[in-house]
Enzyme design. Structure first.
Site, short mmCIF file in Angstrom:
data_model
loop_
_atom_site.label_atom_id
_atom_site.label_comp_id
_atom_site.label_asym_id
_atom_site.label_seq_id
_atom_site.Cartn_x
_atom_site.Cartn_y
_atom_site.Cartn_z
N SER A 98 0.99 -1.35 -0.11
CA SER A 98 0.14 0.03 -0.19
C SER A 98 0.93 1.22 0.07
O SER A 98 2.01 1.14 0.25
CB SER A 98 -1.05 0.02 1.21
OG SER A 98 -0.07 0.06 2.57
N SER A 99 0.03 2.31 -0.29
CA SER A 99 0.61 3.79 -0.16
C SER A 99 0.22 4.37 1.21
O SER A 99 -0.88 4.49 1.36
CB SER A 99 0.34 4.49 -1.24
OG SER A 99 1.09 6.11 -0.94
#
Length: 387
Positions: A98-99
């Site tokens: 994820s970011s």
């Protein structure tokens, strides 16, 4: 291509207003580094049980920038392989890359206390956005970043190179650090680890800082900040709550099978002194991991919907089963380690000490052990030996 400059400035202002962004150099980095460049080929948006794929090419430019500069964590991979461009409709899955929310990224970088000339090791490259922020200030040659997933590492490296940041990107197990560029002034982990590996300490200069999330439960994990000394040890404290995906090589394997069979033979049964529902709260959950490392909290249900609650330590072949009745709890324990006895003792001592917060926990790391303690509370101390 739509200019994302206004969105970057808006994000920087929001982070500033929320008290997260304080360093002028970091504000300049947030305003300069385009987050959307690190989200290709797309993201998955949580729709409550399923994930809706959204790609840059299949979305209106303005809408894509709105997503890219949201204040949320943006999931970029499911189940260790699936990306948004490979899914044409909402799908089920477990996030594996994820970011991270900008507030968390910026807060952690601020906590590092970076100075010009510092050399940094990042564990868990992810999308590469945080690497780019540090490259913007320190210069790409001073940033080394390690990512365990080869496809994730390749995408991050490509995004960094596109922006002119030729950082030292590597595909490998970050738990081993990155000896080629050691020693480092700072080490930052964008994943959770059961304990801070001593090899990170050995790859850090005396006076250098290591920042990492510790713990293995989905919640009840904590952000540890320690400083390395001249003797190859490190000492510091927990500075707050933190939640990250577990390091891949330490990913928890869910307890499966017939739970009633696994708890059929108990060595003891008694009424609890503290309710196991305390473990629903963050600090008690963290204390439980200190008191009985390696233990899993498992929730299940009978066919009639009656909730079930267990603790398991598969490596030590031990369990605790909780049974609710008339507002009270009974615990059945089996195996060589009385898991609930250890956790309950910590919870009772914690309540007697006035329920201190998570940032009251100190940590010392040596080659032989990890020692956690809360000052002024002699019953709240734990030593995890590494032999």
């Amino acid at each position: 291509m739509t200019d994302s400059g206004p969105e970057r400035r808006r994000l920087a202002e929001l982070l500033d207003q929320n008290g997260v962004l304080t360093s002028p150099w970091l504000r300049a980095a947030v305003e300069a580094v385009p987050r959307e460049m690190f989200l290709h080929p797309g993201v998955f948006l949580d729709e409550g049980g399923t994930w809706r794929p959204v790609t840059a090419t299949g979305t209106n430019a303005a809408e894509w920038l709105k997503i890219a500069y949201s204040y949320d964590t943006l999931t970029t991979q499911l189940d260790g392989h699936l990306t948004a461009d490979q899914a044409g409709e909402p799908v089920a899955g477990v996030p594996t890359s994820s970011s991270t929310t900008p507030a968390t990224v910026i807060s952690m970088i601020e906590s590092l206390g970076l100075e010009s000339g510092h050399r940094v090791l990042e564990i868990g490259t992810g999308t590469g956005y945080s690497s780019a922020l540090m490259c913007h200030y320190l210069g790409a040659d001073n940033v080394a970043t390690v990512e365990v997933d080869p496809e994730v590492a390749e995408r991050a490296d490509a995004a960094l190179e596109t922006l002119g940041f030729s950082a030292w990107t590597a595909n490998g197990d970050g738990l081993l650090g990155h000896p080629r560029r050691a020693p480092y002034d700072r080490v930052i982990a964008a994943c959770a680890v059961r304990r801070i590996p001593h090899i990170w300490v050995r790859q850090t200069k005396p006076g250098g800082v290591i920042l990492s999330t510790v713990g293995s439960w989905p919640y009840g994990t904590a952000l540890a900040k320690v400083t390395v000394d001249d003797n190859g040890n490190a000492e510091g404290r927990i500075i707050g709550r933190s939640s990250f995906m577990q390091a891949r090589s330490q990913a928890v394997v869910p307890v499966a099978g017939d739970l009633s069979a696994r708890t059929a033979y108990a060595d003891s049964e008694r009424e609890t002194k503290a309710p196991p529902t305390l473990l629903d709260d963050w600090m008690p959950a963290f204390l439980a991991q200190l008191a009985a490392p390696g233990t899993h909290l498992v929730r299940a249900a009978r066919s009639d919907g009656t909730p079930l609650l267990y603790l398991f330590d598969p490596d030590r072949e031990s369990f605790a089963e909780f049974i609710a009745h008339d507002g009270r709890w009974t615990v059945r324990q089996g195996g060589p380690v009385p898991l609930w006895d250890r956790i309950e003792e910590a919870l009772v001592a914690w309540e007697a000490a006035g329920n201190p917060e998570i940032d009251s926990v100190h940590l010392r790391i040596t080659q032989a052990s990890h020692h956690y303690w809360i000052e002024g509370a002699p019953d709240l101390t734990w030593e995890h030996r590494l032999d």
